[in-house]
Design a protein around this motif. Structure first.
Motif, PDB file in Angstrom:
ATOM      1  N   GLN A   1      28.236  51.839  -1.759  1.00  0.00           N
ATOM      2  CA  GLN A   1      26.948  52.232  -1.190  1.00  0.00           C
ATOM      3  C   GLN A   1      27.082  52.930   0.162  1.00  0.00           C
ATOM      4  O   GLN A   1      26.489  53.996   0.388  1.00  0.00           O
ATOM      5  N   ASP A   2      27.833  52.357   1.077  1.00  0.00           N
ATOM      6  CA  ASP A   2      27.959  52.966   2.408  1.00  0.00           C
ATOM      7  C   ASP A   2      28.715  54.288   2.345  1.00  0.00           C
ATOM      8  O   ASP A   2      28.358  55.251   3.037  1.00  0.00           O
ATOM      9  N   ASP A   3      29.755  54.350   1.524  1.00  0.00           N
ATOM     10  CA  ASP A   3      30.497  55.605   1.364  1.00  0.00           C
ATOM     11  C   ASP A   3      29.604  56.679   0.756  1.00  0.00           C
ATOM     12  O   ASP A   3      29.681  57.859   1.133  1.00  0.00           O
TER      13      ASP A   3
ATOM     14  N   ASP B   1      27.312  58.255   3.383  1.00  0.00           N
ATOM     15  CA  ASP B   1      28.031  59.221   4.213  1.00  0.00           C
ATOM     16  C   ASP B   1      28.282  60.516   3.442  1.00  0.00           C
ATOM     17  O   ASP B   1      28.127  61.615   3.986  1.00  0.00           O
TER      18      ASP B   1
ATOM     19  N   ARG C   1      20.601  52.353   1.432  1.00  0.00           N
ATOM     20  CA  ARG C   1      20.091  51.225   2.220  1.00  0.00           C
ATOM     21  C   ARG C   1      18.929  51.645   3.118  1.00  0.00           C
ATOM     22  O   ARG C   1      18.073  50.825   3.445  1.00  0.00           O
TER      23      ARG C   1
END
Length: 377
Positions: free
Chosen positions: A276-278, A281, A331
């Motif tokens: 999710q975080d990757d 970005d 998110r």
């Protein structure tokens, strides 16, 4: 909450959908629950049973309708000049092979959502007529005589979606039909394994051969059946093709006959592949202005009797499902809201026009509508 402009468009969609279903005259006040309802908590349009019946009728009208038909075949000799139903015993209707496949997918999907819908018996009879073991073996035989690129990868992807839906259907008939479909499912699965290492560059078109679309749908299948080998091959290909991409030229879209967005199909695939975080970005670099005002407007469709121009209704629907998929992997609540609002705008532009009056669109758009309306769950 939806923005005022989105809320207004959704209100129009609901009123038009109700009118298409014959629910009220111009003089009557619209009923609160036509073919779609608004889920404010999820910021989406939600398919209801009336809508399921509307779309089911469109598919039931075409899955065994043999003509008109676009075979897209290579003739090795005169013996290959046969009726569509001889060449494709299971998937000869709905104008072309891939549309027939995803018409069958849609009917299964609707039964999983609305198991007691009024068309259940007719849908079951249609599925049982198409998906017999002998018919599927006939489909396998056809692949042996066609080039390796036939239906690559659009038709392949929808076939695996059908297999996944049958496998997840909590009904004995689902297991029975999945078993019948298994030979062609295995064939397509192996074609992906064989082909992807040989395709050095992705196809970035807005129509059938789009690589991101083909990988995304196949990856959904691989994960649904826990096929780790296939999932690994698809994930490796996605990262190889797309992980370094930046600044997708969204302003170049749409082309005049697109039904897929090259930029958004890629984004929806990478949402499936990256943590999710990757992914957040990566998306910032790939589509840095997507959330800005005016960067993504629904396509205008000038002539729904034209088989190519009506592709743009499909573009609006596929953009909507991509936007929902992207939103579901973020998110940032504000960005989630923006993407869901954009999805609603695209749905409102084309959902009222998914009807049976023009076969150029009706033979395939209902499946796109149902897929889009079921991505924000």
């Amino acid at each position: 909450m939806f923005s005022p402009s989105v809320t207004a468009r959704i209100t129009i969609v609901l009123a038009l959908a109700l009118g298409a279903a014959g629910g009220c005259s111009k003089e009557e006040e619209p009923e609160p629950m036509p073919m779609y309802s608004v889920d404010e908590s999820r910021q989406t349009l939600v398919l209801n049973e009336a809508g399921a019946s509307h779309f089911a009728r469109i598919a039931l009208d075409c899955i065994h309708r043999e003509y008109p038909n676009k075979l897209n075949q290579t003739l090795e000799s005169a013996e290959f000049l046969k009726e569509p139903s001889e060449l494709h015993p299971a998937f000869y209707g709905c104008f072309d092979w891939h549309s027939s496949v995803h018409g069958h997918w849609m009917l299964v999907k609707l039964l999983t959502l609305f198991p007691e819908m009024p068309e259940r018996d007719e849908i079951v009879a249609g599925l049982e007529r198409s998906l017999t073991a002998d018919n599927i073996l006939g489909e396998v035989a056809y692949f042996a005589h066609e080039s390796g690129s036939w239906e690559r990868t659009y038709g392949w992807a929808w076939l695996l979606q059908l297999a996944a839906e049958l496998g997840e259907w909590e009904d004995p008939l689902g297991r029975e039909l999945a078993a019948s479909l298994a030979p062609v499912t295995a064939l397509i699965r192996d074609k992906y394994i064989d082909f992807l290492p040989r395709q050095y560059y992705p196809v970035r078109t807005g129509v059938h051969p789009n690589t991101a679309f083909g990988i995304a749908f196949a990856l959904d299948y691989a994960r649904s059946v826990a096929d780790d080998e296939l999932a690994a091959a698809l994930t490796e290909a996605a990262l190889r093709y797309y992980s370094d991409d930046q600044a997708c030229p969204l302003s170049w879209e749409p082309s005049g006959e697109d039904f897929l967005s090259p930029c958004l199909e890629e984004a929806a695939l990478m949402a499936r592949v990256l943590p999710q975080d990757d992914f957040a970005d990566w998306l910032d670099d790939f589509l840095p202005d997507l959330g800005s005002s005016g960067t993504l407007a629904p396509a205008s469709v000038s002539d729904r009797t034209d088989g190519k121009i009506v592709h743009l209704d499909g573009l609006n629907l596929s953009r909507a499902w991509d936007l929902y998929i992207v939103a579901n992997h973020l998110r940032d609540e504000e960005m989630i809201k923006v993407f869901r609002q954009l999805a609603a705008e695209h749905l409102s532009a084309s959902l009222p026009h998914v009807a049976s009056e023009h076969y150029e669109g009706s033979h395939w758009l209902a499946s796109f509508a149902v897929y889009a309306l079921t991505r924000n769950r």
